[in-house]
Design a protein around this motif. Structure first.
Motif, mmCIF file in Angstrom:
data_model
loop_
_atom_site.group_PDB
_atom_site.id
_atom_site.type_symbol
_atom_site.label_atom_id
_atom_site.label_comp_id
_atom_site.label_asym_id
_atom_site.label_seq_id
_atom_site.Cartn_x
_atom_site.Cartn_y
_atom_site.Cartn_z
ATOM 1 N N VAL A 140 16.469 -8.258 1.648
ATOM 2 C CA VAL A 140 15.256 -8.513 0.861
ATOM 3 C C VAL A 140 14.604 -7.186 0.479
ATOM 4 C CG1 VAL A 140 13.037 -9.716 0.782
ATOM 5 C CG2 VAL A 140 14.898 -10.650 2.154
ATOM 6 N N ILE A 141 14.240 -7.059 -0.798
ATOM 7 C CA ILE A 141 13.466 -5.907 -1.272
ATOM 8 C C ILE A 141 12.090 -6.423 -1.669
ATOM 9 C CG2 ILE A 141 13.309 -4.014 -2.926
ATOM 10 C CD1 ILE A 141 16.293 -4.276 -3.396
ATOM 11 N N TYR A 142 11.045 -5.820 -1.105
ATOM 12 C CA TYR A 142 9.697 -6.259 -1.470
ATOM 13 C C TYR A 142 8.749 -5.066 -1.515
ATOM 14 C CZ TYR A 142 9.183 -6.262 3.656
ATOM 15 O OH TYR A 142 9.185 -5.901 4.972
ATOM 16 N N LYS A 143 7.643 -5.252 -2.190
ATOM 17 C CA LYS A 143 6.684 -4.166 -2.380
ATOM 18 C C LYS A 143 5.427 -4.450 -1.566
ATOM 19 C CE LYS A 143 4.647 -6.267 -6.514
ATOM 20 N NZ LYS A 143 4.293 -6.101 -7.931
ATOM 21 N N GLY A 144 4.750 -3.353 -1.164
ATOM 22 C CA GLY A 144 3.501 -3.468 -0.426
ATOM 23 C C GLY A 144 2.322 -3.092 -1.311
ATOM 24 N N THR A 145 1.140 -3.445 -0.869
ATOM 25 C CA THR A 145 -0.064 -3.141 -1.648
ATOM 26 C C THR A 145 -0.373 -1.650 -1.678
ATOM 27 O OG1 THR A 145 -1.409 -3.548 0.335
ATOM 28 C CG2 THR A 145 -1.076 -5.391 -1.184
ATOM 29 N N ASP A 146 0.195 -0.881 -0.737
ATOM 30 C CA ASP A 146 -0.074 0.557 -0.673
ATOM 31 C C ASP A 146 0.993 1.387 -1.371
ATOM 32 O OD1 ASP A 146 1.968 0.005 1.037
ATOM 33 O OD2 ASP A 146 1.143 1.072 2.759
ATOM 34 N N GLY A 147 1.844 0.746 -2.172
ATOM 35 C CA GLY A 147 2.869 1.478 -2.894
ATOM 36 C C GLY A 147 4.187 1.602 -2.153
ATOM 37 N N ARG A 148 4.280 1.019 -0.985
ATOM 38 C CA ARG A 148 5.536 1.093 -0.226
ATOM 39 C C ARG A 148 6.579 0.182 -0.862
ATOM 40 N NH1 ARG A 148 4.685 3.047 5.199
ATOM 41 N NH2 ARG A 148 2.480 3.375 5.611
ATOM 42 N N LEU A 149 7.800 0.670 -0.873
ATOM 43 C CA LEU A 149 8.942 -0.124 -1.300
ATOM 44 C C LEU A 149 9.821 -0.321 -0.071
ATOM 45 C CD1 LEU A 149 10.262 -1.384 -3.831
ATOM 46 C CD2 LEU A 149 11.618 0.701 -4.022
#
Length: 357
Positions: free
Chosen positions: A47-56
């Protein structure tokens, strides 16, 4: 007085009771299967997902072992313009091979640092060439200004590094961010050394020590450039498994790839029923009311208790040998766990215990 009909009825009841009692003690064995719900899962899922702080973030989950096989986080520099682009050939339902390119991440900050290093290398090589030829020009004032500028750049970067170090020690920034900032400061120090060497050269003339120093600075800059290029290439995201791309279901999840070469079955089982289950027990699977022509066998009985709808349960995991068109990942199925053969009396007692509990 009892009528003839009453006698017949009593006799029938007595006969039925005697037959039932005899049946309970017959030397026969009856299969007892535990009826539970189950869920089909792929062997592995990426799974690839993004965080609210810009983390990938990318996470490789192994459902067979129940562990996260790998967990990678990419955090971009503050203020860095980042572009994330999937390969145009990738879409829902695509079959992916291991090491296939899935997406590319572009970072303008890394590109800027690479170009800056290239410029410094060209400048250092030009300085080396000038010293080797012995050619001199009246550029002392210009080199003084360059040296002053290099000092100012280093001072500003030192302030940024000091702030970043405090944030790193408090866990507010990643080690990667701190190392990039420190690398920029180190480059400023190298630039100061180069500017000093240039100034000294135009003032006093080149010496063998100066030429050796500039050569060493060129080697250092080229090594730093190689590191940055490798990091930039690391922004190419490749698949760690063979699998199929699953359709996106929410805004945070960018992509999911499932490896359905093997299927796993998990069953929540009441704590009170755990005593009936043994390792390697067979499990029958029914999908949409139809028995599936596969073999499922328990390989793990979890000892961790969870609460589901107010009921204490443990998780039983089975490996499915074989595949059918009906069995797909995340499907809820009906299952029957084989718990052995019982005498009629024991069978009746167990049914009663399950009803009571």
């Amino acid at each position: 007085m009892l009528t003839l009909t009453s006698h017949k009825t009593l006799f029938i009841w007595i006969a039925l009771i005697l037959a039932f009692i005899i049946f309970l003690f017959l030397p026969i064995r009856i299969n007892y299967n535990l009826s539970v719900k189950g869920k089909i899962l792929p062997a592995r899922e990426w799974v690839i997902y993004k965080g609210t702080d810009g983390r990938l973030t990318s996470q490789l989950i192994n459902y067979k072992t129940g562990m996260s096989q790998s967990y990678d986080v990419t955090l971009f520099d503050r203020g860095d313009a980042m572009q994330f682009a999937f390969d145009t050939s990738v879409h829902s339902g695509s079959k992916i091979k291991v090491n296939d390119t899935i997406a590319v991440v572009y970072s303008n900050e890394i590109e800027r640092q690479i170009e800056n290093l290239k410029g410094q290398i060209i400048s250092a090589k030009a300085s080396l060439s000038l010293n080797l030829t012995g050619e001199k020009q009246a550029v002392i004032d210009e080199e003084n200004k360059n040296l002053d500028y290099a000092f100012k750049q280093a001072e500003e970067q030192k302030k940024i590094l000091d702030r970043m170090k405090v944030m790193y020690e408090k866990g507010l920034v990643s080690q990667e961010e701190y190392e990039i900032t420190k690398g920029s400061y180190d480059l400023n120090l190298i630039n100061i050394s180069i500017s000093k060497a240039k100034l000294q050269n135009v003032e006093t003339g080149a010496k063998q020590e100066q030429i050796g120093f500039i050569k060493s600075q060129i080697v250092s800059l080229e090594s730093e450039l190689a590191v940055l290029k490798k990091r930039f290439e690391g922004f190419t995201i490749t698949s760690p498994l063979d699998g199929i791309v699953i359709r996106k279901t929410n805004s945070d999840t960018l992509m999911t790839i499932t490896d359905d070469s093997e299927l796993i079955l998990i069953n929540p089982v009441k704590v009170n029923d755990k005593r009936y289950i043994i390792d390697s027990a067979d499990v029958l699977i029914y999908a949409n009311g139809v028995k599936q022509n596969v073999k499922a066998r328990i390989f793990e009985i979890d000892n961790s208790v969870k609460i589901v709808n107010g009921i204490q349960v443990i998780t039983v995991t089975s490996l499915i040998d074989g595949k059918t068109s009906e069995l797909i990942p995340n499907l809820i199925v009906d299952c029957y766990i084989h718990t052995g053969k019982l005498s009629p009396l024991d069978y009746l007692i167990r049914v009663w215990q399950r009803i009571v509990n």
